[in-house]
Motif scaffolding. Structure first.
Motif: not given
Length: 141
Positions: A1-8, A41-46, A56-60
């Motif tokens: 399993m891949s672990f990804i955390k890329i905040y934008i 839509k499977g978008i992680y919108l924090d 403003h959006c904080l997304i991973s």
């Protein structure tokens, strides 16, 4: 399993920065809708918030997602929803351009606080000034 955390940290404005989102009630309704749509839509919108002429959006980003597609899905669907429900007097659209920068894990809480305080922040400062500062701070200009 891949672990990804890329905040934008993503920022986009209404077309020509017209203050279409002029009421607190409309903004709350829109932010809630954007958050729900992102989830579908499977978008992680924090976090999502903004003011009368921007968002403003904080997304991973997840595996297989890219910023261009995520932005297209969020902006396209939300403008369609606003117009379909006639939530603004005039036809609504977002500006084509947007601002997106990565956020290190150590700065995520600070970005959350910044996004949460948009109402208070923009009583003292315009979006144009904020945008200019973002460009300078992130070496875009």
């Amino acid at each position: 399993m891949s672990f990804i955390k890329i905040y934008i940290h993503l920022v986009f404005s209404t077309k020509n920065r017209v203050p279409h989102l002029s009421t607190f009630e409309l903004r709350i309704k829109l932010w809630k809708h954007i958050k729900e749509n992102a989830s579908e839509k499977g978008i992680y919108l924090d976090l999502v918030n903004g003011y009368s002429d921007h968002c403003h959006c904080l997304i991973s980003l997840g595996s297989g997602q890219n910023i261009e597609k995520v932005v297209q899905l969020l902006k396209g669907e939300s403008s369609y929803w606003i117009n379909k429900n006639q939530l603004t007097q005039d036809k609504f659209s977002w500006q084509d351009e947007y601002f997106a920068v990565s956020v290190s894990e150590s700065k995520v809480d600070a970005v959350r606080e910044y996004i949460k305080n948009q109402e208070k922040h923009h009583q003292k400062r315009s979006f144009a000034d904020e945008y200019q500062e973002f460009l300078e701070k992130n070496n875009f200009i």
